[in-house]
Design a protein around this motif. Structure first.
Motif, PDB file in Angstrom:
ATOM      1  N   UNK A 149      87.396  59.854  17.284  1.00  0.00           N
ATOM      2  CA  UNK A 149      87.670  60.858  18.300  1.00  0.00           C
ATOM      3  C   UNK A 149      89.099  61.359  18.183  1.00  0.00           C
ATOM      4  N   UNK A 150      89.311  62.595  18.561  1.00  0.00           N
ATOM      5  CA  UNK A 150      90.657  63.158  18.634  1.00  0.00           C
ATOM      6  C   UNK A 150      91.430  62.438  19.736  1.00  0.00           C
ATOM      7  N   UNK A 151      92.700  62.086  19.512  1.00  0.00           N
ATOM      8  CA  UNK A 151      93.491  61.484  20.586  1.00  0.00           C
ATOM      9  C   UNK A 151      93.442  62.321  21.853  1.00  0.00           C
ATOM     10  N   UNK A 152      93.448  61.644  22.989  1.00  0.00           N
ATOM     11  CA  UNK A 152      93.236  62.327  24.270  1.00  0.00           C
ATOM     12  C   UNK A 152      94.295  63.368  24.567  1.00  0.00           C
ATOM     13  N   UNK A 153      95.489  63.226  23.986  1.00  0.00           N
ATOM     14  CA  UNK A 153      96.563  64.155  24.337  1.00  0.00           C
ATOM     15  C   UNK A 153      96.580  65.386  23.436  1.00  0.00           C
ATOM     16  N   UNK A 154      95.596  65.504  22.530  1.00  0.00           N
ATOM     17  CA  UNK A 154      95.543  66.692  21.683  1.00  0.00           C
ATOM     18  C   UNK A 154      95.167  67.897  22.529  1.00  0.00           C
ATOM     19  N   UNK A 155      95.914  68.981  22.395  1.00  0.00           N
ATOM     20  CA  UNK A 155      95.698  70.178  23.210  1.00  0.00           C
ATOM     21  C   UNK A 155      94.532  70.981  22.662  1.00  0.00           C
ATOM     22  N   UNK A 162      87.232  66.569  14.627  1.00  0.00           N
ATOM     23  CA  UNK A 162      87.288  65.871  15.918  1.00  0.00           C
ATOM     24  C   UNK A 162      87.301  66.826  17.102  1.00  0.00           C
ATOM     25  N   UNK A 163      86.671  67.960  16.949  1.00  0.00           N
ATOM     26  CA  UNK A 163      86.510  68.896  18.060  1.00  0.00           C
ATOM     27  C   UNK A 163      85.123  68.673  18.653  1.00  0.00           C
ATOM     28  N   UNK A 164      85.077  68.054  19.787  1.00  0.00           N
ATOM     29  CA  UNK A 164      83.799  67.655  20.368  1.00  0.00           C
ATOM     30  C   UNK A 164      83.269  68.648  21.384  1.00  0.00           C
ATOM     31  N   UNK A 165      83.985  69.752  21.595  1.00  0.00           N
ATOM     32  CA  UNK A 165      83.610  70.693  22.646  1.00  0.00           C
ATOM     33  C   UNK A 165      82.953  71.954  22.106  1.00  0.00           C
ATOM     34  N   UNK A 166      82.577  71.970  20.837  1.00  0.00           N
ATOM     35  CA  UNK A 166      82.044  73.202  20.217  1.00  0.00           C
ATOM     36  C   UNK A 166      81.199  72.857  18.999  1.00  0.00           C
ATOM     37  N   UNK A 167      80.582  73.887  18.408  1.00  0.00           N
ATOM     38  CA  UNK A 167      79.818  73.691  17.182  1.00  0.00           C
ATOM     39  C   UNK A 167      78.339  73.455  17.393  1.00  0.00           C
ATOM     40  N   UNK A 168      77.868  73.575  18.633  1.00  0.00           N
ATOM     41  CA  UNK A 168      76.474  73.305  18.928  1.00  0.00           C
ATOM     42  C   UNK A 168      76.065  74.101  20.161  1.00  0.00           C
ATOM     43  N   UNK A 169      74.816  74.548  20.197  1.00  0.00           N
ATOM     44  CA  UNK A 169      74.283  75.176  21.400  1.00  0.00           C
ATOM     45  C   UNK A 169      73.792  74.065  22.322  1.00  0.00           C
ATOM     46  N   UNK A 170      74.642  73.695  23.253  1.00  0.00           N
ATOM     47  CA  UNK A 170      74.340  72.587  24.159  1.00  0.00           C
ATOM     48  C   UNK A 170      75.054  72.829  25.473  1.00  0.00           C
TER      49      UNK A 170
END
Length: 397
Positions: free
Chosen positions: A5-11, A359-367
């Protein structure tokens, strides 16, 4: 592939505060494992509903059976440098170059990009490369903060091992600079991408105007730099990637030994392995394989390396990159879809898989719950035709 996962502080905030509401109906929705006739709703920039069926809610956009899929995620592109230096030795004003680059990517369906900037310079001879990454990054980040861009921008630092000033240049970046990727680039002549010196000679002669003597001097200088700094720069760049919270990528792995070294360095994905041997070793070591869209479309590498479609046929292809032709990314995905007879899997190579690798977990899928970065695409005799591009529900192309 297992991705940390991307570190939590990544903008991960947006390049612009603009977002929109949208309903795309009567569409062929390209999901992770199927193509589903239905509608997709975006509210305040986020996907809120996916409904099966050909109904057309009031106020929706009738897609007339076109595909709707996630926005493309580009991890490696030389396109920004092309806009900044449209001809050899021509330094174009950077802000207009950044704006043109952003608009071009939006126009071909790329909604997230990791802008590749070279770190590591050579200050002598016709093969010189000046230090520019920090200055351009400052301009890019300032433009982003001002809401200039249509799409989402991160930084990809190309760490040139064969250079004089790599570690000094990397040290100027901080974890606040949106550096998502650091790739290890070793362009020493006679190995990796440039095993064939003829290909290198053609490239630098055209770009740098070198004659035979200039080229021989350039090759000797690069080999000297690799001998002097290679180990130090590679180890230092690995540590810098960790400091910046960036994913580490390898570049042009050619042998199994190269891949073993990449694995020991903590590489997450391999950019353009040059041989079947290297790609196979990447699979054995859990390293995602990226290949270039131009290689797919042209049916071969311009450097004489392994053919991307051969890797796809052998199940050794995970991610596609537009490399030097932004408009090739979506086209290549459709070519691979024909090869695999599997559109969702092919579209994942330009959407979900690169997003996960970065590590971008908020995109790349229709969900539901993910960003409303979506494309409307018509398939015209095997060629994808973009009919709409939305970033967070706001139309950008």
């Amino acid at each position: 592939m297992n991705y940390p996962l991307r570190p939590a502080d990544m903008d991960h905030s947006d390049d612009t505060s603009v977002s929109g509401d949208l309903c795309l109906a009567n569409a062929q929705l390209v999901l992770l494992d199927q193509v589903l006739t239905g509608s997709l709703t975006i509210e305040q920039g986020v996907i809120t509903e996916i409904v099966e069926g050909d109904h057309k809610p009031s106020g929706s956009l009738d897609c007339a059976g076109d595909f709707v899929m996630p926005g493309l995620v580009e991890l490696h592109t030389d396109n920004l440098e092309r806009h900044m230096e449209p001809r050899p030795e021509v330094d174009w004003p950077h802000l207009p170059a950044l704006i043109a680059h952003d608009a071009e990517l939006a126009s071909v369906g790329i909604t997230t990009v990791f802008d590749a900037l070279r770190a590591g310079s050579i200050h002598s001879g016709k093969g010189r490369y000046i230090d520019y990454a920090r200055a351009v990054a400052d301009e890019l980040l300032a433009a982003r903060a001002q809401g200039v861009f249509k799409i989402s921008h991160f930084l990809h630092l190309r760490a040139e091992i064969c250079s004089e000033t790599l570690l000094e240049e990397l040290a100027r970046f901080t974890p606040d600079d949106r550096v998502g990727i650091v790739s290890l680039m070793d362009h020493t002549p006679g190995q990796r991408q440039f095993r064939d010196l003829t290909a290198l000679r053609t490239y630098v002669a055209k770009k740098r105007g070198m004659d035979d003597n200039d080229f021989a001097e350039h090759v000797a200088n690069l080999k000297r730099l690799q001998s002097q700094f290679g180990d130090k720069h590679e180890k230092g760049a690995v540590l810098e990637a960790k400091r910046l919270g960036a994913v580490l990528a390898s570049h042009d792995d050619t042998t199994r030994d190269h891949v073993v070294t990449s694995h020991s360095n903590g590489v997450g994905f391999a950019e353009f392995p040059t041989t079947f041997e290297a790609a196979s070793a990447c699979r054995d070591h859990g390293i995602a394989v990226m290949m270039g869209a131009p290689n797919v479309i042209r049916g071969g590498s311009h450097s004489g390396n392994v053919v991307a479609t051969e890797l796809a046929e052998a199940d050794l292809l995970d991610i596609l990159s537009s490399d030097y032709v932004p408009g090739g990314l979506l086209m290549a995905a459709f070519r691979v879809a024909e090869l695999w007879n599997d559109l969702p899997r092919a579209i994942a190579t330009v959407t979900r898989t690169p997003a996960m690798a970065a590590r971008l977990l908020d995109r790349g899928n229709l969900q539901t719950g993910l960003r409303g970065d979506v494309l409307r695409v018509k398939n015209s005799q095997g060629t994808p035709v973009l009919r709409g591009v939305w970033a967070k529900g706001a139309r950008i192309a």
